[in-house]
Write a protein that holds these residues in place. Structure first.
Motif, PDB file in Angstrom:
ATOM      1  N   VAL A  25      74.169  15.719   4.192  1.00  0.00           N
ATOM      2  CA  VAL A  25      73.966  14.534   4.783  1.00  0.00           C
ATOM      3  C   VAL A  25      75.019  13.739   4.345  1.00  0.00           C
ATOM      4  O   VAL A  25      75.483  13.728   3.468  1.00  0.00           O
ATOM      5  N   PHE A  26      75.676  12.716   5.334  1.00  0.00           N
ATOM      6  CA  PHE A  26      76.380  12.012   5.196  1.00  0.00           C
ATOM      7  C   PHE A  26      76.486  10.584   5.544  1.00  0.00           C
ATOM      8  O   PHE A  26      75.549  10.304   6.793  1.00  0.00           O
ATOM      9  N   VAL A  48      73.256  13.417  14.385  1.00  0.00           N
ATOM     10  CA  VAL A  48      73.248  11.961  13.916  1.00  0.00           C
ATOM     11  C   VAL A  48      72.094  11.549  13.792  1.00  0.00           C
ATOM     12  O   VAL A  48      70.861  11.643  14.353  1.00  0.00           O
ATOM     13  N   GLY A  49      71.657  10.654  12.477  1.00  0.00           N
ATOM     14  CA  GLY A  49      70.540  10.304  12.136  1.00  0.00           C
ATOM     15  C   GLY A  49      69.656  10.896  11.096  1.00  0.00           C
ATOM     16  O   GLY A  49      70.063  10.910   9.918  1.00  0.00           O
ATOM     17  N   THR A  50      68.794  11.462  11.577  1.00  0.00           N
ATOM     18  CA  THR A  50      67.832  12.413  10.897  1.00  0.00           C
ATOM     19  C   THR A  50      67.255  13.651  11.289  1.00  0.00           C
ATOM     20  O   THR A  50      67.571  13.867  12.761  1.00  0.00           O
ATOM     21  N   ILE A  51      66.887  14.790  10.644  1.00  0.00           N
ATOM     22  CA  ILE A  51      66.353  15.944  11.406  1.00  0.00           C
ATOM     23  C   ILE A  51      64.869  15.620  11.668  1.00  0.00           C
ATOM     24  O   ILE A  51      63.960  15.640  10.853  1.00  0.00           O
ATOM     25  N   ASP A  52      64.722  14.852  12.755  1.00  0.00           N
ATOM     26  CA  ASP A  52      63.248  14.530  13.362  1.00  0.00           C
ATOM     27  C   ASP A  52      63.028  15.215  14.494  1.00  0.00           C
ATOM     28  O   ASP A  52      64.031  16.327  15.176  1.00  0.00           O
ATOM     29  N   GLN A  53      61.909  15.030  15.294  1.00  0.00           N
ATOM     30  CA  GLN A  53      61.508  15.710  16.397  1.00  0.00           C
ATOM     31  C   GLN A  53      62.605  15.801  17.631  1.00  0.00           C
ATOM     32  O   GLN A  53      63.218  16.899  18.364  1.00  0.00           O
ATOM     33  N   TYR A  54      63.361  14.673  17.671  1.00  0.00           N
ATOM     34  CA  TYR A  54      64.426  14.212  18.611  1.00  0.00           C
ATOM     35  C   TYR A  54      65.627  15.250  18.299  1.00  0.00           C
ATOM     36  O   TYR A  54      66.156  15.872  19.152  1.00  0.00           O
ATOM     37  N   ALA A  55      66.030  15.433  17.143  1.00  0.00           N
ATOM     38  CA  ALA A  55      67.031  16.168  16.603  1.00  0.00           C
ATOM     39  C   ALA A  55      66.899  17.532  17.014  1.00  0.00           C
ATOM     40  O   ALA A  55      67.480  18.463  17.622  1.00  0.00           O
ATOM     41  N   LEU A  56      65.678  18.013  16.875  1.00  0.00           N
ATOM     42  CA  LEU A  56      65.186  19.375  17.267  1.00  0.00           C
ATOM     43  C   LEU A  56      65.161  19.769  18.389  1.00  0.00           C
ATOM     44  O   LEU A  56      65.478  20.836  18.752  1.00  0.00           O
ATOM     45  N   GLU A  57      64.570  18.779  19.671  1.00  0.00           N
ATOM     46  CA  GLU A  57      64.450  19.119  20.710  1.00  0.00           C
ATOM     47  C   GLU A  57      65.993  19.211  21.343  1.00  0.00           C
ATOM     48  O   GLU A  57      66.386  19.678  22.322  1.00  0.00           O
ATOM     49  N   LYS A  58      67.041  18.499  20.894  1.00  0.00           N
ATOM     50  CA  LYS A  58      68.439  18.508  21.177  1.00  0.00           C
ATOM     51  C   LYS A  58      69.050  19.991  20.894  1.00  0.00           C
ATOM     52  O   LYS A  58      69.824  20.217  21.561  1.00  0.00           O
ATOM     53  N   LEU A  59      68.515  20.552  19.937  1.00  0.00           N
ATOM     54  CA  LEU A  59      68.917  21.806  19.569  1.00  0.00           C
ATOM     55  C   LEU A  59      67.978  22.870  20.343  1.00  0.00           C
ATOM     56  O   LEU A  59      67.848  24.104  19.827  1.00  0.00           O
ATOM     57  N   LEU A  92      66.371   7.818   2.270  1.00  0.00           N
ATOM     58  CA  LEU A  92      66.126   8.271   0.835  1.00  0.00           C
ATOM     59  C   LEU A  92      65.976   9.752   0.813  1.00  0.00           C
ATOM     60  O   LEU A  92      64.855   9.901   1.621  1.00  0.00           O
ATOM     61  N   LEU A  93      66.437  10.656   0.108  1.00  0.00           N
ATOM     62  CA  LEU A  93      66.201  11.840  -0.043  1.00  0.00           C
ATOM     63  C   LEU A  93      64.945  12.127  -0.903  1.00  0.00           C
ATOM     64  O   LEU A  93      65.214  12.495  -2.119  1.00  0.00           O
ATOM     65  N   LYS A  94      63.762  11.773  -0.448  1.00  0.00           N
ATOM     66  CA  LYS A  94      62.600  11.753  -1.373  1.00  0.00           C
ATOM     67  C   LYS A  94      61.467  12.234  -0.332  1.00  0.00           C
ATOM     68  O   LYS A  94      61.268  12.132   0.672  1.00  0.00           O
ATOM     69  N   ASN A 129      57.219  12.829  -0.789  1.00  0.00           N
ATOM     70  CA  ASN A 129      55.779  12.455  -1.592  1.00  0.00           C
ATOM     71  C   ASN A 129      56.558  11.791  -2.947  1.00  0.00           C
ATOM     72  O   ASN A 129      55.933  11.979  -4.049  1.00  0.00           O
ATOM     73  N   GLY A 130      57.299  10.870  -2.644  1.00  0.00           N
ATOM     74  CA  GLY A 130      57.853  10.202  -3.988  1.00  0.00           C
ATOM     75  C   GLY A 130      58.732  10.710  -4.966  1.00  0.00           C
ATOM     76  O   GLY A 130      59.168  10.131  -5.952  1.00  0.00           O
ATOM     77  N   LYS A 131      59.096  12.111  -4.753  1.00  0.00           N
ATOM     78  CA  LYS A 131      60.052  12.925  -5.659  1.00  0.00           C
ATOM     79  C   LYS A 131      61.284  13.131  -4.858  1.00  0.00           C
ATOM     80  O   LYS A 131      61.355  13.532  -3.801  1.00  0.00           O
ATOM     81  N   PRO A 132      62.290  12.787  -5.757  1.00  0.00           N
ATOM     82  CA  PRO A 132      63.689  13.343  -5.040  1.00  0.00           C
ATOM     83  C   PRO A 132      63.597  14.652  -4.684  1.00  0.00           C
ATOM     84  O   PRO A 132      63.172  15.749  -5.145  1.00  0.00           O
ATOM     85  N   ILE A 133      64.270  15.008  -3.613  1.00  0.00           N
ATOM     86  CA  ILE A 133      64.721  16.404  -3.049  1.00  0.00           C
ATOM     87  C   ILE A 133      66.170  16.612  -2.935  1.00  0.00           C
ATOM     88  O   ILE A 133      66.868  15.509  -2.657  1.00  0.00           O
ATOM     89  N   SER A 134      66.511  17.802  -2.826  1.00  0.00           N
ATOM     90  CA  SER A 134      67.898  18.137  -2.267  1.00  0.00           C
ATOM     91  C   SER A 134      68.122  17.994  -0.840  1.00  0.00           C
ATOM     92  O   SER A 134      66.918  18.160  -0.211  1.00  0.00           O
ATOM     93  N   GLU A 135      69.375  18.224  -0.461  1.00  0.00           N
ATOM     94  CA  GLU A 135      69.621  18.035   1.051  1.00  0.00           C
ATOM     95  C   GLU A 135      68.870  19.412   1.609  1.00  0.00           C
ATOM     96  O   GLU A 135      68.227  19.430   2.873  1.00  0.00           O
ATOM     97  N   ASP A 136      69.079  20.736   0.974  1.00  0.00           N
ATOM     98  CA  ASP A 136      68.527  21.828   1.455  1.00  0.00           C
ATOM     99  C   ASP A 136      67.151  21.777   1.567  1.00  0.00           C
ATOM    100  O   ASP A 136      66.330  22.277   2.406  1.00  0.00           O
ATOM    101  N   GLU A 137      66.367  21.093   0.736  1.00  0.00           N
ATOM    102  CA  GLU A 137      64.883  20.953   0.574  1.00  0.00           C
ATOM    103  C   GLU A 137      64.481  20.079   1.866  1.00  0.00           C
ATOM    104  O   GLU A 137      63.651  20.326   2.389  1.00  0.00           O
ATOM    105  N   TYR A 138      65.384  19.144   2.012  1.00  0.00           N
ATOM    106  CA  TYR A 138      65.162  18.380   3.209  1.00  0.00           C
ATOM    107  C   TYR A 138      65.054  18.953   4.562  1.00  0.00           C
ATOM    108  O   TYR A 138      64.311  18.896   5.427  1.00  0.00           O
ATOM    109  N   LEU A 139      66.042  19.951   4.586  1.00  0.00           N
ATOM    110  CA  LEU A 139      66.218  20.928   5.828  1.00  0.00           C
ATOM    111  C   LEU A 139      64.973  21.682   6.006  1.00  0.00           C
ATOM    112  O   LEU A 139      64.261  21.730   6.978  1.00  0.00           O
ATOM    113  N   GLU A 140      64.616  22.408   4.852  1.00  0.00           N
ATOM    114  CA  GLU A 140      63.427  23.332   4.956  1.00  0.00           C
ATOM    115  C   GLU A 140      62.173  22.505   5.001  1.00  0.00           C
ATOM    116  O   GLU A 140      61.372  23.308   5.881  1.00  0.00           O
TER     117      GLU A 140
END
Length: 600
Positions: free
Chosen positions: A240-241, A126-137, A184-186, A188-199
């Motif tokens: 992302v949902f 839930v939320g975002t893929i951040d430090q907290y989410a990674l620690e939970k994994l 927003l899936l951005k 450096n000011g440019k739109p990115i895909s969900e996969d790019e967000y994950l990577e």
């Protein structure tokens, strides 16, 4: 299945165990299975996604309170929406990290079993893929402690024990589902895909020198989680949902019509389901062998038994155990197919041995195909040898049955034809002048009638020969009683009768010799059939192994490029050694290296 059922029970104070009712359901599925397992923290909406994949609004328990609903691993087997030759198996797991659970130690095992059983692993957060989410994994960082790939640890091409290349060959596709995503899936000011967000979220960052004092370094556990995800899961995807509805409406989520749900959420769920239906692959094990529901059930039992006994689940052990079960079943299936086809096409008795041999050859070829389709890791070809031996035994049994049916039929025909002749002999009807010639004429007439009777089978000459032998004493008695013949004529007649019997005997020996040659030729054809199909199977296995090597190689090359960009030079060097070792292995395989061909 109209509703899910618990596959692996996780009861408080007890060991994990496989539910026998669910196991029976799995083992009744002969189709290949696409296994989608979902894991994540409790109360993150995992069950909702699984219900949508099942095409139902209700099924897996949702719940809307802070208490977890699902315990253990629940299973729902449904027809695949787009692949009629596949069954979709959905595995919904209990939420990880539930503070109310009395056996939280099993969280790691639930995560591990999801990886071992699934062909696609969905991690729900839930939320975002951040430090907290990674620690939970953090479970992903402990996989090497909870899973063994090989029965004996060996050095990999890079010089380390079981590592990423060992695991990524067998691990499922990884999908990160981010719920209630509000950014927003951005980048450096440019739109990115969900996969790019994950990577980008999995990008590793080094801290050195003064920067360690100026900026806190990346926590080791966080970097390790990123490293493990990238190493163990070469195929990654992200969805992302948006929040599906207001907080109050979440309590009635499964009853809400789509018109009351967030339209963007509805579209995102549809995209997720469409991707799973089209892209999620069937479960395979070592060597590229496709797993059926039956096989999946065996794997589940093997892994859970290992965990319950305090051992670490070993993929190779499980595959070897599965291979023994599957290869035994493959022999049984092949023999069953052979028997069914022979029974359908074979009518005993046959008029010639060629007819039986030709049908056997055809059914044997099909039986070997049935065996090859299911068998795998028959490294010493012991199961194929067993099949060959049993097929040969079946053929010998058919030879015996064919001869017996033919003999019984011929004996019955001769008994009926010669019944009145026997009565005349008993009455002495032929003990009169000219009686011997009359007897010969009557006997020839009966023999001619015998030859005209259809369906006697290949034993007709031998049974006739044996039958006439039993009449030799009566024939000699009638001959000696014949008054119209001189002693010299009688001697000549005796020699003539002997010559005819000898000629018939010689013909029988020639026929038996021809049949022996035909049987020897059949064994040669059988040998070639087993050999040819085995060579085809080995070539297919080589292609699968090469594809597996190429997948590993491409994954390592991609990871090497990323590590180089991120400045992890030591790991780049280690990967280069592994890549060179793998390339060398692939060259050896390409030049004809591989298992030898051991035939019956």
């Amino acid at each position: 299945m109209e509703a899910p059922i618990c596959l692996i029970e996780n009861n408080p104070g007890e060991q994990l165990r496989v539910n026998q009712e669910a196991l029976q359901v799995l083992q009744s599925i002969q189709q290949p299975v696409v296994v989608v397992a979902i894991v994540g923290l409790y109360r993150t909406g995992k069950s909702y996604l699984m219900n949508k994949l099942a095409g139902r609004k209700k099924g897996f328990s949702l719940g809307a309170t802070i208490q977890a609903e699902t315990m253990g691993i629940w299973m729902w087997c449904v027809p695949h929406p787009e692949k009629p030759d596949r069954t979709l198996v959905l595995l919904d797991t209990e939420g990880l990290g539930d503070v109310e659970k009395s056996n939280t130690a099993n969280d790691s095992w639930i995560f591990v079993l999801s990886i071992l059983l699934g062909s696609t692993l969905v991690y729900n957060s839930v939320g975002t893929i951040d430090q907290y989410a990674l620690e939970k994994l953090h479970y992903v960082t402990e996989l090497t402690k909870h899973i063994k790939v090989k029965r004996t640890l060996t050095k990999s091409s890079g010089g380390e024990e079981e590592g990423s290349d060992d695991f990524l060959r067998f691990f499922p596709t990884f999908i990160w589902a981010v719920r209630d995503f509000s950014l927003l899936l951005k980048l450096n000011g440019k739109p990115i895909s969900e996969d790019e967000y994950l990577e980008n979220a999995l990008k590793r960052i080094q801290g050195t020198g003064k920067s360690w004092r100026l900026n806190p370094p990346v926590p080791e556990k966080l970097d390790l989680a990123k490293k493990c995800i990238r190493q163990y899961f070469p195929s990654r995807k992200c969805f992302v949902f948006d929040r599906p509805a207001s907080r109050r409406e979440l309590e009635e989520l499964e009853d809400l019509p789509e018109s009351k749900l967030n339209p963007e959420f509805v579209e995102q769920v549809q995209l997720f389901c469409r991707y799973i239906y089209k892209q999620a692959q069937a479960k395979v094990v070592q060597g590229g062998h496709t797993v059926t529901g039956t096989s999946l059930g065996h794997l589940a039992v093997t892994y859970v038994d290992a965990i319950s006994s305090g051992s670490i689940p070993c993929i190779e052990n499980a595959v070897v155990a599965l291979a023994q079960i599957e290869n035994t079943a493959a022999v049984h299936d092949a023999l069953t197919h052979y028997e069914a086809e022979m029974e359908k096409c074979l009518k005993l008795p046959t008029e010639a041995v060629e007819e039986l041999l030709e049908l056997h050859a055809q059914c044997e070829k099909e039986a070997i195909k049935v065996f090859m389709a299911r068998a795998f890791k028959d490294d010493n070809h012991e199961y194929q040898k067993e099949l060959g031996a049993q097929l040969q035994a079946k053929l010998l049994e058919l030879f015996s049955q064919n001869e017996q049916v033919s003999s019984d039929r011929c004996q019955a025909v001769l008994t009926q034809l010669f019944q009145d002749l026997e009565e005349e002999i008993a009455k002495g009807s032929y003990s009169v002048p000219g009686g011997y010639q009359q007897f010969l004429d009557d006997q020839k007439e009966k023999v001619d009638q015998y030859h005209l009777v259809p369906g006697k089978g290949l034993m007709a000459p031998k049974v006739l020969q044996d039958f006439l032998k039993t009449k030799e004493a009566a024939t000699q008695s009638i001959l000696q009683a014949e008054r119209t013949l001189t002693d010299k004529q009688k001697e000549i007649e005796v020699e003539r009768v002997k010559a005819e019997a000898a000629a018939r005997e010689a013909e029988l020996h020639r026929k038996m010799k021809d049949e022996a040659v035909q049987r020897a030729q059949q064994q040669e054809r059988s040998f070639e059939q087993h050999k040819n199909q085995l060579m085809e199977k080995m070539e297919e296995d080589r292609k699968k192994l090469r594809a597996e090597h190429e997948m590993v190689l491409n994954s390592k090359l991609q990871e090497q490029r990323r590590l180089q960009e991120e400045g992890f030079q030591r790991e780049v060097t280690r990967l280069q050694n592994e890549i060179q070792g793998l390339q060398s292995q692939m060259r050896q395989q390409g030049s004809g290296g591989g298992p030898g061909c051991v035939i019956l």
